[in-house]
Design a protein around this motif. Structure first.
Motif, mmCIF file in Angstrom:
data_model
loop_
_atom_site.group_PDB
_atom_site.id
_atom_site.type_symbol
_atom_site.label_atom_id
_atom_site.label_comp_id
_atom_site.label_asym_id
_atom_site.label_seq_id
_atom_site.Cartn_x
_atom_site.Cartn_y
_atom_site.Cartn_z
ATOM 1 N N UNK A 1 39.579 41.146 49.991
ATOM 2 C CA UNK A 1 39.118 40.321 51.095
ATOM 3 C C UNK A 1 40.338 39.868 51.886
ATOM 4 N N UNK A 2 40.311 40.055 53.199
ATOM 5 C CA UNK A 2 41.503 39.827 54.017
ATOM 6 C C UNK A 2 41.368 38.577 54.870
ATOM 7 N N UNK A 3 42.465 37.861 54.993
ATOM 8 C CA UNK A 3 42.470 36.602 55.705
ATOM 9 C C UNK A 3 42.238 35.443 54.760
ATOM 10 N N UNK A 4 42.472 34.212 55.206
ATOM 11 C CA UNK A 4 42.314 33.036 54.344
ATOM 12 C C UNK A 4 40.912 32.958 53.742
ATOM 13 N N UNK A 5 40.860 32.703 52.447
ATOM 14 C CA UNK A 5 39.586 32.595 51.727
ATOM 15 C C UNK A 5 39.493 31.226 51.054
ATOM 16 N N UNK A 6 40.014 30.195 51.754
ATOM 17 C CA UNK A 6 40.164 28.886 51.141
ATOM 18 C C UNK A 6 38.875 28.200 50.773
ATOM 19 N N UNK A 7 37.777 28.482 51.480
ATOM 20 C CA UNK A 7 36.527 27.776 51.205
ATOM 21 C C UNK A 7 35.899 28.243 49.900
ATOM 22 N N UNK A 8 35.732 29.541 49.748
ATOM 23 C CA UNK A 8 35.051 30.072 48.570
ATOM 24 C C UNK A 8 35.991 30.331 47.397
ATOM 25 N N UNK A 9 37.264 30.576 47.676
ATOM 26 C CA UNK A 9 38.180 30.952 46.592
ATOM 27 C C UNK A 9 39.332 29.966 46.422
ATOM 28 N N UNK A 10 39.366 28.922 47.240
ATOM 29 C CA UNK A 10 40.278 27.824 46.959
ATOM 30 C C UNK A 10 41.714 28.053 47.357
ATOM 31 N N UNK A 11 42.590 27.309 46.697
ATOM 32 C CA UNK A 11 44.011 27.305 46.997
ATOM 33 C C UNK A 11 44.621 28.683 46.799
ATOM 34 N N UNK A 12 45.765 28.863 47.441
ATOM 35 C CA UNK A 12 46.581 30.054 47.221
ATOM 36 C C UNK A 12 45.879 31.348 47.618
ATOM 37 N N UNK A 13 45.120 31.298 48.695
ATOM 38 C CA UNK A 13 44.496 32.518 49.224
ATOM 39 C C UNK A 13 44.707 32.585 50.734
ATOM 40 N N UNK A 14 45.902 32.204 51.204
ATOM 41 C CA UNK A 14 46.175 32.228 52.637
ATOM 42 C C UNK A 14 46.154 33.648 53.186
ATOM 43 N N UNK A 15 46.530 34.608 52.369
ATOM 44 C CA UNK A 15 46.521 36.000 52.817
ATOM 45 C C UNK A 15 45.223 36.721 52.507
ATOM 46 N N UNK A 16 44.537 36.286 51.466
ATOM 47 C CA UNK A 16 43.299 36.943 51.074
ATOM 48 C C UNK A 16 43.117 36.902 49.577
ATOM 49 N N UNK A 17 42.208 37.718 49.105
ATOM 50 C CA UNK A 17 41.849 37.740 47.691
ATOM 51 C C UNK A 17 41.644 39.183 47.232
ATOM 52 N N UNK A 18 42.144 39.500 46.044
ATOM 53 C CA UNK A 18 41.890 40.788 45.398
ATOM 54 C C UNK A 18 41.056 40.518 44.153
ATOM 55 N N UNK A 19 39.866 41.108 44.107
ATOM 56 C CA UNK A 19 38.958 40.910 42.983
ATOM 57 C C UNK A 19 38.817 42.219 42.211
ATOM 58 N N UNK A 20 39.204 42.194 40.945
ATOM 59 C CA UNK A 20 39.055 43.348 40.064
ATOM 60 C C UNK A 20 37.884 43.065 39.135
ATOM 61 N N UNK A 21 36.824 43.854 39.248
ATOM 62 C CA UNK A 21 35.613 43.643 38.448
ATOM 63 C C UNK A 21 35.494 44.766 37.428
ATOM 64 N N UNK A 22 35.614 44.423 36.166
ATOM 65 C CA UNK A 22 35.547 45.423 35.099
ATOM 66 C C UNK A 22 34.100 45.784 34.798
ATOM 67 N N UNK A 23 33.895 46.923 34.128
ATOM 68 C CA UNK A 23 32.551 47.335 33.731
ATOM 69 C C UNK A 23 32.086 46.484 32.559
ATOM 70 N N UNK A 24 30.813 46.135 32.588
ATOM 71 C CA UNK A 24 30.250 45.249 31.577
ATOM 72 C C UNK A 24 29.268 46.001 30.681
ATOM 73 N N UNK A 25 28.979 45.395 29.547
ATOM 74 C CA UNK A 25 27.978 45.941 28.635
ATOM 75 C C UNK A 25 26.605 45.900 29.300
ATOM 76 N N UNK A 26 25.754 46.862 28.950
ATOM 77 C CA UNK A 26 24.423 46.976 29.543
ATOM 78 C C UNK A 26 23.367 46.981 28.431
#
Length: 758
Positions: free
Chosen positions: A142-167
């Protein structure tokens, strides 16, 4: 919301290409004609990516494998405006720059400007953040500030790594894989889904191990004799990654997921070469070899890192329209590496960075929809608690060394040829925040979004910087206090060591306001403004009142317009955005020259950033897709002498995917070319002549054949096929003295992979 089906249905019928709003390869399974609808959680709820008014790049697990992207660093190849490099000498520590926002030191008191999340856990330190992208469901950038949903320290954006889960609803399934390559590379991996109670409980276990000889050679030299005592390989790989996840469906409306992960890496570090030469001649520096990947040093470097954690996530549907989600996480990082700071066989300066941290975090989210599903909303609280040791152990050549000098209280080290300068710190960081975010469907085509977050941070430092040496006649001397005696708050101890204990508090609001409009069923435009903050902190490596002065929080306020659309009956996907960032109190890490060169973080004033990003994909034929990305950044400081490190002005990539049906399955050929402009690793115009990293273009390819009846994939791959030689980062330690260490990039790699799924 009613709007979500319009563009999403078009995506379902789109041949070959990625989902709208994604990167060039998102949702693209090796060039298949049908593209599955891409669902992301960028706004803390499941949405079709085409409905998310955020500039973002998406990679599925298949995308990552087909593009030979196996760690966080390689994400930069196909993601506009993203640059990722490891720390100088420390391959497990990540420096991430997104839209010009970058954390260029790894101190426990200095926070990232790009938020990195592993599943729902915020990864608070850059040490140990070079995650392996193994058994991953998807990556969202996610690019650009994400301060509302992801809080502090996201002035540049957010990288979310989602691993595979049990089914729990799935079958007994999984995969095993292996690979070999040049430099005696080996890898093995596998994962298995184990249903324990049908539709109720399942466990997923995954593991990976990687080995590779180093592509760099380091000649370790005895400086006294000038002889090479041994040669070691650097930029080698020896790592293990393990993950276990259990999913328990308490009821159709209640699920608990527990995940544990562990990663370990141990090697000889990344090769560091002095820009002016790795061999000291007595008059200056020269190159010791014509081999780009060979250098000399007076020490034997190493790098060791471990990271792991546990998270518990509970999802509960309270009513048909209201849900609650709770996240409890613990994460531990232990990183220790030694590198030759001068990058030569001169024993001028070396540094060992040893950091060990424990972090705890908790988040509660309440979400739902109201007013006949016209309003989607989420609100919640976040708490973060971290404590750890951060020690930099340095050795300097003593410029005042005199074998026949007389030690005195003013200079007890006169007969010590080397000085041990230790920057010792314990950091304690706490953060708490509350937030609310909502999107209201004004009409069937127009949405309005608004959000706000309030954050309070507390940073506490216990610093004990000291200096010692070894007298050539009497032995060890010291250690004694290194701070200037006039430093405020300094406390001395009977053994002549000392401490400072500053404590600082920071508080700030982050907000977002935006609209998005469905021009047609296939084209969406949006405009938004949002802000993000990076917390302030203390300087660990200071020596006096000026050096230990805290740096204040920085703030990025973004104005952005963008478009996401399908054209030519769904054969073309084009996304574009323009943004301007008002950047206040920019945090920059600088080198402080002196007898003992140190680093400090300062607020270097205000700046403005203008940028354009785009990605395009064209389904040329049923079995051929061409796509590309591009990004432009102009970073303007009000201070004419300041520049931004690790921020290339131009970036571009091009991808071609060709598939061919076979009697046994399918063959797929993928070509990727990634180019980035030159950039600097310095922060001053004065340093540009010695801190420039030249532009480079890297060509990668992968050819795979699938045998459907056996669930088998065979592949050959190559990266940096033209064998470009380049540097990736450096440090302006002492340009006037001819010491500017740089780190080499990866040469051509190639290999064979086999994978069996069931």
């Amino acid at each position: 919301m009613q709007k979500s089906w319009r563009l999403s249905l078009a995506v379902l019928s789109l041949p070959v290409m990625a989902g709208v709003g994604s990167g060039p390869i998102a949702a693209q399974d090796q060039g298949a004609r049908r593209v599955n609808e891409v669902i992301v959680t960028a706004q803390r709820r499941e949405q079709a990516i085409s409905d998310v008014p955020i500039a973002m790049t998406y990679f599925s697990g298949v995308d990552l494998r087909s593009a030979s992207i196996d760690d966080v660093e390689k994400l930069q190849l196909l993601s506009p405006s993203l640059t990722v490099v490891s720390a100088t000498g420390g391959p497990a520590t990540a420096t991430i720059s997104l839209r010009g926002q970058v954390q260029d030191d790894s101190l426990i008191t200095l926070d990232p400007s790009v938020g990195l999340y592993l599943d729902d856990t915020y990864v608070g330190r850059s040490s140990g953040a070079m995650l392996e992208l193994f058994d991953v469901e998807r990556v969202e950038i996610l690019k650009g500030p994400q301060g509302t949903l992801y809080g502090r320290n996201t002035t540049g954006g957010t990288i979310k790594v989602i691993s595979r889960k049990a089914d729990p609803s799935g079958e007994f399934s999984g995969f095993v894989g292996a690979g070999v390559g040049n430099f005696d590379a080996w890898s093995v991996e596998g994962a298995v889904n184990l249903p324990i109670v049908k539709d109720k409980l399942a466990i997923r276990v995954a593991g990976q191990a990687k080995w590779r000889d180093g592509y760099s050679k380091l000649d370790v030299v005895d400086f006294g004799t000038g002889l090479v005592t041994k040669t070691i390989e650097q930029d080698d790989v020896e790592s293990e990654t393990y993950r276990i996840n259990a999913v328990l469906n308490l009821s159709p409306r209640a699920t608990i997921s527990v995940t544990g992960d562990y990663w370990k890496s141990e090697n000889n570090g990344s090769q560091v070469q002095n820009r002016f030469g790795d061999m000291f001649t007595g008059l200056g520096f020269a190159r010791s070899s014509t081999d780009f990947f060979r250098a000399r040093s007076d020490i034997e470097p190493f790098s060791k890192a471990e990271a792991g954690g546990v998270s518990i996530v509970g999802d509960f549907e309270l009513t048909e329209n209201v849900s609650v989600k709770g996240v409890l996480s613990y994460r531990k990082v232990d990183s220790n590496y030694l590198f030759d700071t001068d990058g030569s066989d001169l024993p001028a300066v070396q540094a060992q960075l040893d950091q060990e941290t424990d972090q705890y975090s908790a988040e509660l989210q309440l979400s739902g929809n109201s007013f006949d599903n016209r309003l989607d909303w989420v609100a919640g609280f976040f708490y973060f608690d971290e404590e750890g040791d951060d020690n930099t152990l340095s050795r300097f050549l003593n410029p005042a060394f005199s074998p026949f000098g007389v030690p005195s209280p003013l200079d007890p080290f006169v007969r010590s040829p080397f000085l041990n300068v230790d920057f010792l710190a314990v950091g304690k960081n706490k953060s708490k925040s509350g937030f609310a975010h909502a999107t209201y469907q004004v009409t069937d085509r127009l949405d309005f979004t608004a959000g706000i977050r309030y954050t309070e941070d507390t940073k506490e430092l216990i610093g004990g910087n000291q200096i010692g040496g070894t007298d050539i006649f009497t032995g060890p001397v010291g250690p004694v206090c290194l701070y200037d005696p006039a430093t405020p708050g300094l406390v001395f101890f009977p053994d002549f060591t000392c401490q400072i204990r500053p404590k600082d508090k920071f508080s700030f609001f982050s907000w977002t306001v935006g609209i998005d409009f469905q021009v047609t069923d296939d084209i969406m435009v949006y405009a938004k403004g949002n802000s993000g903050n990076r917390s302030g902190g203390q300087n660990i490596r200071g020596l006096d009142a000026v050096g230990i002065a805290p740096f204040q929080e920085e703030k990025a306020t973004d104005v952005e317009i963008g478009m996401k659309g399908l054209f030519a009956d769904g054969q073309v996907v084009w996304n574009a955005d323009y943004y301007h960032t008002f950047y206040a109190d920019v945090q920059q890490s600088i080198i402080i020259a002196g007898t003992f060169p140190t680093s400090a973080t300062i607020n270097s004033g205000d700046a403005g950033i203008d940028g354009v990003e785009t990605d395009l994909s064209v389904a040329v034929f049923d079995n051929l897709t061409l796509s590309g990305t591009g990004a432009y950044i102009r970073f303007d400081f009000k201070d004419p002498m300041a520049v931004r490190a690790y921020t290339p002005k131009w970036q571009a990539s091009a991808t071609a995917v060709y598939t061919q049906p076979l009697p046994i399955g399918e063959a797929a050929l993928r070509l990727d070319y990634a180019w980035r402009d030159n950039y600097t690793f310095g922060n001053s115009v004065a340093e540009l002549p010695v801190s420039n990293i030249k532009s480079r273009g890297l060509l990668n390819a992968r050819l795979s054949v699938t045998v459907e009846d056996f669930g088998l994939e065979l592949a050959v791959f190559g990266t940096n096929l033209t064998d470009e030689e380049f540097f990736v980062r450096g440090e302006t330690v002492n340009p006037a003295g001819g010491i500017v260490p740089q780190m080499v990039g990866e040469p051509r790699m190639y290999g064979f992979q086999i994978r069996k799924e069931w």
